[in-house]
Design an enzyme around this catalytic site. Structure first.
Site, PDB file in Angstrom:
ATOM      1  N   SER A 125       0.806  -1.399   0.118  1.00 49.21           N
ATOM      2  CA  SER A 125      -0.040  -0.098   0.084  1.00 49.21           C
ATOM      3  C   SER A 125       0.885   1.404  -0.072  1.00 49.21           C
ATOM      4  CB  SER A 125      -0.892  -0.053   1.259  1.00 49.21           C
ATOM      5  OG  SER A 125      -1.598   1.255   1.476  1.00 49.21           O
ATOM      6  N   TYR A 161      -2.353  -0.121  10.104  1.00 51.05           N
ATOM      7  CA  TYR A 161      -2.714  -0.676   8.785  1.00 51.05           C
ATOM      8  C   TYR A 161      -1.335  -0.667   7.900  1.00 51.05           C
ATOM      9  CZ  TYR A 161      -3.900  -0.958   3.835  1.00 51.05           C
ATOM     10  OH  TYR A 161      -4.138  -1.322   2.443  1.00 51.05           O
TER      11      TYR A 161
END
Length: 342
Positions: free
Chosen positions: A144, A169
């Site tokens: 990501s 995350y």
């Protein structure tokens, strides 16, 4: 090839599965269909792949597509379920794995950290172990843009320091890259991590900005605009993302070995940073409605600007995203109106 796609009921996993099937590959999809957002959208995506809700509701049961036959099968399963997953690897003898399953969302990780530990860390280690013991030729996995954290240099480049994540995350995604590196080094497993940049388009996630904004504007409700609109994102259309993922999946192993590619990281984005307020104007244009904006401060875990340098992906794979923001937003709003019968 025979390919395992994890997260196949998810936004990117659905599109990648469909593209691989249409290109003649045999795909086995795995997804736990959790409650992070309305599972009816996940079941609807699977419906497009020829799997009924009744079939997909059964745990650890192999379902065959009514549309694509042997080219798509589905199993409802969590990737952290090691024993069941090992059986699937042993039974199907995959050539490659496209690992897209994960607990997504930056803000959700502030309130539900356990979900990220189980899926993104325990689940990823299970995938690595299965690849290690079942002769997988290539593992492609989702990282990501969040890993860049507080990085001030733009555009973001793969060799930038990414040691300062600002959400759990992001930390789990950076951990995935490190875990993949160790398995590539120790066991000669070719791994490729793709750092996705703000993916949007039809069948998108309801927790993403485009979906939230479109839904609120359609219902004449206020939209939450963080950092008072002073935000920029490298918005990347789903078809461009899918094209990139498939290019990486289809690269021959002979070429990969020749180039000594056992561990690679790539940015995959649009190579352009767009202002959030311009993005909102495009949604307004295609809906024919003005947004009611609620200007708010920056949210914890958020960053002001993302921008992908994609030179490496261009060089190694000839990747060239081509969808404009206007065309991409138009495709999404048309899908939204059709799906929700607006």
């Amino acid at each position: 090839m025979k390919i395992l796609v994890t997260g196949s009921a998810g936004f990117i996993g659905f599109h990648v599965s469909l593209s691989l099937i249409k290109r003649g590959h045999e795909v086995v999809g795995v997804d736990n269909i959790n409650m992070y957002y309305d599972p009816s959208l996940k079941f609807a995506r699977l419906g497009e792949l020829g799997i009924t809700k009744e079939q997909a509701s059964e745990h650890n049961t192999l379902c065959q597509s009514s549309t694509y036959g042997d080219r798509f099968k589905f199993i409802r399963l969590g990737i952290e379920e090691k024993n069941h997953l090992s059986v699937i690897f042993k039974t199907h003898k995959f050539d490659k794995v496209c690992h897209l399953a994960a607990q997504a969302g930056v803000r959700y990780s502030l309130e539900n950290p356990d979900a990220y530990i189980n899926s993104n860390l325990v689940g990823f280690s299970t995938i690595l172990e299965c690849c290690r013991h079942h002769d997988i030729k290539h593992l492609v996995y989702a990282s990501s843009s969040s890993v860049y954290g507080l990085n001030k240099k733009v555009p973001f480049q793969e060799d930038d320091q990414v040691d300062h994540p600002i959400s759990l995350y992001a930390a789990t995604k950076k951990s995935n890259e490190l875990m993949a590196h160790s398995y590539s080094h120790l066991f000669n497993i070719p791994t490729t991590g793709l750092r996705f940049f703000t993916v949007y388009g039809p069948w998108g996630r309801p927790d993403m900005a485009l979906f939230l904004f479109t839904d609120a504007i359609t219902k004449e409700q206020p939209i939450k605009v963080f950092n008072k609109g002073e935000m920029e994102r490298d918005f990347t259309y789903i078809d461009d993302i899918t094209e990139g993922v498939v290019k990486v999946m289809e690269k021959s192993e002979e070429e990969r070995i020749k180039n000594n590619e056992y561990y690679k990281i790539y940015n995959i984005g649009n190579n352009k940073s767009e202002k959030l307020m311009d993005f909102i104007k495009e949604i307004e244009k295609h809906l024919g409605k003005k947004a009611i904006t609620n200007m708010l401060p920056m949210q914890p875990g958020d960053v002001q600007k993302t921008w992908a340098n994609i030179d490496l992906l261009i060089k190694d794979y000839g990747y060239h995203p081509s969808t404009t923001i206007s065309d991409g937003v138009k495709s999404f709003t048309e899908w939204y109106k059709s799906y929700f019968k607006v």
